[in-house]
Design an enzyme around this catalytic site. Structure first.
Site, PDB file in Angstrom:
ATOM      1  N   PHE A 125      -5.417  -3.801  -6.354  1.00 58.30           N
ATOM      2  CA  PHE A 125      -5.133  -4.846  -7.347  1.00 58.30           C
ATOM      3  C   PHE A 125      -3.652  -5.173  -7.318  1.00 58.30           C
ATOM      4  O   PHE A 125      -2.796  -4.292  -7.218  1.00 58.30           O
ATOM      5  CB  PHE A 125      -5.509  -4.332  -8.741  1.00 58.30           C
ATOM      6  N   SER A 126      -3.333  -6.453  -7.334  1.00 59.14           N
ATOM      7  CA  SER A 126      -1.919  -6.813  -7.490  1.00 59.14           C
ATOM      8  C   SER A 126      -1.801  -7.871  -8.570  1.00 59.14           C
ATOM      9  O   SER A 126      -2.732  -8.650  -8.795  1.00 59.14           O
ATOM     10  CB  SER A 126      -1.344  -7.332  -6.174  1.00 59.14           C
ATOM     11  N   ALA A 127      -0.676  -7.825  -9.240  1.00 56.74           N
ATOM     12  CA  ALA A 127      -0.474  -8.763 -10.343  1.00 56.74           C
ATOM     13  C   ALA A 127      -0.460 -10.192  -9.823  1.00 56.74           C
ATOM     14  O   ALA A 127      -0.755 -11.140 -10.545  1.00 56.74           O
ATOM     15  CB  ALA A 127       0.840  -8.454 -11.050  1.00 56.74           C
ATOM     16  N   ASP A 159      -3.033  -2.886 -32.860  1.00 52.14           N
ATOM     17  CA  ASP A 159      -3.304  -3.225 -31.476  1.00 52.14           C
ATOM     18  C   ASP A 159      -4.766  -2.976 -31.203  1.00 52.14           C
ATOM     19  O   ASP A 159      -5.329  -1.993 -31.662  1.00 52.14           O
ATOM     20  CB  ASP A 159      -2.456  -2.330 -30.557  1.00 52.14           C
ATOM     21  N   LYS A 173     -13.268  -8.592  -6.285  1.00 51.61           N
ATOM     22  CA  LYS A 173     -13.689  -8.733  -7.682  1.00 51.61           C
ATOM     23  C   LYS A 173     -12.436  -9.018  -8.508  1.00 51.61           C
ATOM     24  O   LYS A 173     -11.336  -8.548  -8.185  1.00 51.61           O
ATOM     25  CB  LYS A 173     -14.409  -7.484  -8.182  1.00 51.61           C
ATOM     26  N   THR A 217      -2.289 -11.507  -7.065  1.00 51.00           N
ATOM     27  CA  THR A 217      -3.619 -12.056  -6.763  1.00 51.00           C
ATOM     28  C   THR A 217      -4.602 -11.832  -7.901  1.00 51.00           C
ATOM     29  O   THR A 217      -5.584 -12.542  -8.037  1.00 51.00           O
ATOM     30  CB  THR A 217      -4.202 -11.393  -5.507  1.00 51.00           C
ATOM     31  N   ARG A 218      -4.358 -10.831  -8.713  1.00 44.58           N
ATOM     32  CA  ARG A 218      -5.208 -10.441  -9.824  1.00 44.58           C
ATOM     33  C   ARG A 218      -6.644 -10.154  -9.345  1.00 44.58           C
ATOM     34  O   ARG A 218      -7.616 -10.530  -9.991  1.00 44.58           O
ATOM     35  CB  ARG A 218      -5.198 -11.507 -10.940  1.00 44.58           C
ATOM     36  N   MET A 219      -6.730  -9.545  -8.179  1.00 45.71           N
ATOM     37  CA  MET A 219      -8.033  -9.157  -7.617  1.00 45.71           C
ATOM     38  C   MET A 219      -7.855  -7.807  -6.937  1.00 45.71           C
ATOM     39  O   MET A 219      -6.755  -7.391  -6.606  1.00 45.71           O
ATOM     40  CB  MET A 219      -8.483 -10.138  -6.532  1.00 45.71           C
TER      41      MET A 219
END
Lengths: 683, 579
Positions: free
Chosen positions: A402-404, A332, A420, A406-408
């Site tokens: 941050f939220s999955a 990984d 950002k 909006t990804r911001m």
């Protein structure tokens, strides 16, 4: 047998040196040695010896020569009594030294395992009747716990058994297992749900479902692997046993046929006396591959022991050998090749935007961001422009986490709406604000990605300000480690969720041979199957439940101790330190185990064959004095030739015990060079 | 050693290697079912043979079926040879009216030819009718060789195939070996030999009147001599090519009707090693790595060349006992010198010793000089070459599969030392393979040591030992080494045509052949079922000089050193006592 085990477990455990498997700690401490000496007599039991055909033959020879000794003491000796006595002693010591090697190896391994096992002394467990928090519980000793029991663990409690968190979040001190003092978070669901018996809850509470019956845990299985009697031989050991047994039969034929041959020679030459059986027994034992026969099981046990010293628990000896065969390592990226977190290294402002303005906006957007990436932006802004942290709460700021979806992430502060995030996410955001992405920002984002970094675009409302360059930091020294692996003939493949551009750049920087970008569990599984279909052996590490199928498919699968129960069950080793780089060490331990076995086999056979030339001419001197010309070692009498060979044969076993236990040193140089080196060392 | 000797040896080895390359290629094509030059005339015959015998050439066998087919085939062959000998008196083509062969001798001979040993306990021209020579002995010379080649091919398939249970069809491998390799080569060689004066006729013996009356074996005065003739050339060709060695005459290729001229001698010498050498190259081609084949051939040459040079040097050095008797054994302008006892004057030392080394390196066993008359060390070399297990070239097919068994053992220890579980050509060596290899390497010492031990322990065994002391022991050891390794050459001096030796040597031949063959087929089957591991920098290379040296060490430890104590009591002590 039981008594023997108890004697040894009573011995003080070896001090463990995690992460330092090749450490030159004293090989055996006196108490362990005393126990091992007792043990080597107990092991004379034929039922034990039958596991080792070569040494069984030696033992039968020893019994026979003792019978001849009794005959001699009764006055009907076929040879001088002192000679028979010396040969008998030589043979008995050969057997005992072999047993000693095994007992010492077992003692060391067991001491090591015992120090791990101490963690799991009997402790009262709070068993929940209904299996959920808040229900009633009753005390049950941890030894009575069965898989499926639900136990409550509260602050200060020791987790009574291996299991999976089904409810709650808590910080857990796992230092008994890992030696790492910082507590770790364990919570239900996700990839941090596994807990190990013996570790201690520091804060909050957990409901743990017990996953293993007593005696079935990883540790128990590992302990069984170092205990000779219960240890299963690996296929390679069995094959070697067969080879040694075959050679033994040939040498048995050689020795037995010498009786009629020498009788015929005596008759033909009209001189010489019949060969004493004692001499033939001595010759047989000298020819047998006793060195490797005596040390074989010690080598296997010592290999497992080295693994425990590296804080890795294996479920089978076979897995350790397979580690030596590995052709492909799947690693990984995060945590193994790179440090766990990316760091901001540069600001690339859009045209018409000052770099400081970009830094300021990026810092504002990151002040509430507790991720390592967010913190590194704050640090970079401070380093470059002296921008200090501000109290956002006082400014009436509205934080956007941050939220999955909006990804911001970002902040709304006094009319400014700073965001950002990934380039495509921000592009969607500015468009929704009625603006558009500036072309040079897009170019910067692409350039950063191509160079192996992660571009983070910063926007204020509808306007894009520029790009923050986040960079994976490749671990120091990893590149040379991969070069070593390449010389060993092992390919490294980096697995990452990054896009192919980023992945390629990091792969080049780290010096891996190949990479799998945008990896999904299915893609990983497919990659492993492809390599296996091409005849390669694949090793990998993993910790998450979604790694489980790939772990189960891989030939050598090291699960992290911090990983989920599913991952641990699917793998064939568990790394207690949860250090993915450990895989490299495991490969070396596997190779070292096989090399030690090979080197001692070669040494043993070459050495036994050399004894031919000492004994055979001496044996027939009385019949054919002319054979004295072959007595190159100038041994004074036939008896001295036979005796010196028998004594040497026994002592060499003791002399090689340290090598068997410590293993031949492995160096990452290709196979031909290794063979040359090994041959040079043994011949 | 004289320059002339060296020239002869170099010529023989050079021509051998030159001829082996094209033959190796041809055989690879034959076994891979690719078209060959011989396909046009022979393919219809091959197809007809399958149709006639009900064999489906496309149907492949698992190893057990392959082994059963092989055993059944040889059992029938054994029965046929035995019965032909016992009933030859009432069968045709018996111009000299020879009677039935004695039962134990017939048993011994039947075993001997079925196992490709071709040990001859009998005197050919005074025992066997033309029919027996042709139908029993010559036929078995072909098929016992073909069977060895078939097995080798099955083993190669085991190494190259992956994850399958099938290793080929015994009947097809057997037929193709005989039809496309052995028959054409024999035909060419037989004609070449006839051109040199080797006889080929169905007639009975010729009679010559003696100029001077001599004394017959029964003491009565003899005035005429019977000169035996027969279908010789056809049998000699396959005798040499198929590593058989069973000659038409008792004197084998020392007899002028079997081997009349230096050219016939060169051809016969080359034929001994031609197929075994070429098969190494065939192996390389079939495993898709020619270096592997050359490595094995190199390993064999590394033993063979010194063996030739040593025997030649020992024989050229002469016999100190003869020197003591006043004989001049130095090479000079007037004589080649050396120990000429038991050697044909028309061949001299080098041609005799080269043959001796070739015939014992290969499990051929034909002779053009009497090994019993060699100096002790000169005779030690052929003895050791056999005791190495007939893997230095060895029998056609059998030599290479024997060598491959030893390769597996060599790879096992060496593979461990490079830190991997052992593998050969990508096939993992695991307990089953090791078990089969162990049985295969056990068979030969078992046959030789136990046989020789019983022989010297029983009066029936010691009664017919002609020479006293260590030499007598060497004779017994040589006989069992020859039988247990399916060589068939004899050290003479030992009266071996007795019921005791006929039976004991017969058993040694059976063990030495079939206790190796069956495990080899099992090995082929289990290897075929495995995957092929990819090779890389961590894999042990098996084509390097380093590995060749390693392999030879294993050959010497497993084969040679087993016999060191016995050799010490035979030729070694004999040599020490002589000097």
């Amino acid at each position: 047998m039981t008594t023997a085990i108890e004697t040894v477990t009573a011995a003080p455990p070896q001090t463990s040196q995690p992460g330092e498997p090749h450490g030159r700690a004293p090989l055996v401490d006196p108490a362990l040695l005393r126990a091992a000496i007792t043990d080597s007599f107990v092991k004379l039991n034929p039922r034990h010896m039958v596991r080792n055909p070569v040494m069984l033959v030696v033992e039968v020879g020893a019994v026979l020569s003792t019978a001849l000794l009794i005959q001699a003491l009764a006055g009907h000796g076929e040879a001088p009594t002192a000679f028979i006595l010396a040969v008998s002693l030589g043979l008995w010591f050969t057997v005992l030294f072999g047993n000693l090697a095994e007992a010492v190896a077992e003692g060391r391994g067991r001491a090591q395992a015992a120090s791990l096992r101490r963690a799991r002394r009997e402790i009262p467990a709070k068993v929940l009747a209904e299996g959920r928090h808040g229900g009633s519980w009753a005390h049950l000793p941890s030894g009575m716990l069965r898989a499926g029991h639900h136990v409550l663990v509260e602050p200060g409690d020791v987790i009574p058994a291996d299991g999976e968190v089904v409810e709650g979040v808590a910080s857990v001190d796992e230092s008994v297992i890992t030696g790492e003092s910082a507590p770790v978070i364990r919570e239900s669901g996700g990839d941090r749900s596994a807990v190990t018996g013996g570790t201690r809850v520091l804060s909050d509470w957990l409901v743990v479902r017990v996953t293993a019956d007593p005696g079935q845990t990883f540790l128990d299985r590992m302990i069984a692997l170092v205990e000779g009697a219960r240890r299963q031989k690996t296929p390679n050991e069995i094959a070697l046993d067969i080879l040694l047994a075959g050679l033994s039969i040939i040498f048995l034929l050689v020795t037995a046929s010498l009786l009629p041959f020498s009788a015929f020679a005596n008759h033909a030459a009209g001189a010489g006396a019949p060969l004493p059986i004692t001499v033939l027994l001595a010759l047989l034992v000298c020819l047998l591959p006793t060195t490797i026969g005596a040390l074989l099981s010690a080598i296997g046990i010592a290999g497992m022991d080295r693994l425990i010293r590296a804080n890795v628990v294996a479920t089978s000896g076979r897995a350790v050998e397979a580690a030596g065969d590995v052709d492909v390592l799947l690693l990984d990226k995060t945590g193994t090749i790179t440090l766990g977190n990316r760091q901001a290294t540069a600001f690339h402002p859009a045209s018409g935007v000052r770099e400081e303005a970009l830094a300021d906006a990026a810092q504002l957007a990151s002040l509430a961001d507790e991720t390592p990436e967010g913190r590194s932006i704050v640090v970079l802004a401070k380093e470059r422009f002296g921008l200090r942290g501000r109290d956002l709460g006082a400014a009436g700021a509205n934080l956007v986490p941050f939220s999955a979806h909006t990804r911001m992430s970002g902040v709304d502060l006094g009319g400014r709406r700073i965001r950002k995030g990934a380039a495509d996410a921000i592009e969607a955001w500015v468009r929704s604000q009625g603006g558009s992405m500036q072309p040079d920002v897009r170019e910067w984002a692409e350039l950063v990605a191509r160079e192996g970094g992660t571009p983070l675009v910063v926007a204020d409302g509808a306007r894009t300000l520029g790009v923050v360059r986040l960079k994976d930091v490749v671990k120091g020294g990893i590149r040379s480690r991969f070069a070593e692996l390449r010389r060993m003939g092992i390919r490294t493949v980096m697995i990452t969720g990054d896009n192919p551009l980023t992945a390629a750049a990091i792969a080049a920087e780290a010096g891996v041979d190949d990479f799998l970008a945008e990896a999904t569990p299915e893609a990983k599984l497919k990659l492993i199957r492809e390599h296996q279909a091409a005849g390669r052996l694949v090793a990998m590490t993993g910790d998450g439940t979604n790694d489980a199928p790939a772990l189960a498919q891989a030939d050598v699968a090291v699960a992290m101790n911090t990983g989920t129960q599913a991952a641990k069950e699917a793998g064939n080793m568990v790394d207690l330190d949860s250090n993915p780089t450990k895989l490299l060490e495991i490969v070396e331990i596997g190779k070292q185990l096989l090399m030690t076995r090979g080197a001692l086999t070669t040494f043993s056979i070459a050495n036994d064959v050399a004894k031919y030339f000492a004994i055979v001419p001496a044996m027939f001197l009385a019949t054919y004095p002319a054979l004295g010309a072959l007595n190159v070692m100038h041994l004074a009498t036939p008896t001295s030739a036979v005796l010196s060979a028998v004594i040497f044969n026994a002592l060499i076993i003791v002399a090689l015990i340290p090598l068997a236990l410590r293993g031949v040193r492995y160096r990452p140089i290709g196979a031909p060079a290794l063979l040359r080196r090994c041959c040079g060392a043994t011949c | 050693m004289t320059a002339w000797s060296l020239a002869q040896i170099t010529l023989a080895l050079g021509v051998l290697l030159l001829a082996a390359v094209p033959l190796g290629r041809h055989m690879a094509r034959v076994y891979e079912g690719q078209p060959t030059l011989l396909g046009r005339p022979l393919r219809p015959l091959e197809r007809w043979l399958y149709r006639w015998s009900g064999v489906d050439p496309e149907k492949e066998m698992e190893w057990k079926a392959y082994a059963l087919a092989m055993l059944a085939f040889h059992l029938v062959g054994f029965g046929a040879v035995y019965l032909l000998q016992r009933f030859q008196g009432v069968l045709p083509l018996n111009p000299d009216g020879l009677g039935a062969v004695e039962p134990t001798s017939a048993f011994n001979t039947a075993v001997s030819f079925v196992t490709n040993t071709n040990w001859q306990g009998y005197g050919g021209e005074t025992t066997m009718s033309h029919l027996t020579q042709m139908l029993a002995l010559t036929v078995q010379s072909f098929v016992s060789a073909g069977s060895g080649m078939a097995l080798l091919v099955a083993l190669i398939r085991g190494l190259t195939r992956r994850s399958t249970r099938e290793i080929g069809n015994f009947w097809v491998d057997m037929t193709r070996s005989t039809l496309y390799v052995l028959l054409p080569l024999s035909l060419v060689l037989a004609l070449a030999l006839v051109s040199q004066g080797v006889v080929q006729t169905f007639r009975g013996h010729a009679t010559a009147t003696l100029v001077e009356a001599a004394q017959g074996s029964d003491g009565s005065p003899a005035t005429e001599q019977r000169i035996a003739v027969g279908p010789v050339a056809s049998q000699i060709a396959i005798k040499q090519l198929g590593t058989n060695g069973g000659g038409f005459f008792n004197a084998n290729s020392a007899h002028p009707f079997e081997n009349p001229t230096p050219l016939s001698n060169l051809l016969e010498t080359l034929s001994i090693l031609l197929i075994p050498a070429a098969l190494c190259l065939t192996f390389g081609i079939m495993v898709r790595d020619r270096r592997q084949g050359w490595a094995l051939l190199a390993a064999m040459l590394v033993v063979l060349v010194p063996a030739i040079l040593l025997t030649t040097a020992f024989e050229q050095g002469g016999n100190p006992a003869l020197t003591a008797a006043g004989a001049d054994q130095h090479a000079s302008a007037h004589q080649p010198g050396g120990n000429m006892e038991g050697k044909e004057a028309r061949f001299g030392i080098a041609s005799s010793t080269t043959w001796a080394a070739f015939t014992t390196a290969a499990s051929n066993g034909s002779v053009n000089s009497m090994h019993d008359s060699y100096t002790p060390l000169g005779g030690l070399v052929p003895l050791v070459l056999m005791q190495l297990g007939e893997v230095i070239f060895g029998g056609v097919g059998s030599g290479l599969y024997g060598m491959l068994v030893l390769v597996i053992i060599a790879v096992f220890a060496a593979g461990l030392m490079v830190g991997r579980t052992p593998e050969y050509l990508g096939k993992k060596i695991e307990p089953f393979e090791m078990k089969m290899a162990a049985i295969a390497i056990l068979a030969m010492p078992l046959a030789v040591l136990v046989g020789a031990a019983i022989a010297v322990a029983l009066p029936a065994g010691t009664a017919t030992i002609a020479n006293p002391g260590p030499h007598g022991f060497s004779e017994v050891l040589y006989a069992f080494s020859s039988a247990g390794n399916n060589n068939g050459s004899a050290f003479a001096g030992l009266g071996a045509n007795t019921p005791f030796y006929n039976v004991m040597l017969g058993l040694a031949m059976l063990v030495g052949r079939f206790v190796i063959k069956v495990p080899v087929i099992a090995l082929a089957g289990s290897l075929a079922a495995k995957k092929i591991a990819a090779s890389g920098a961590g894999t042990l290379p098996t084509h390097t000089p380093m590995f060749v040296g390693w392999l030879l060490a294993v050959v010497i430890i497993v084969g040679g050193l087993t016999f060191f104590p016995a050799l010490a009591l035979g030729p070694i002590v004999e040599h020490l006592m002589l000097h």
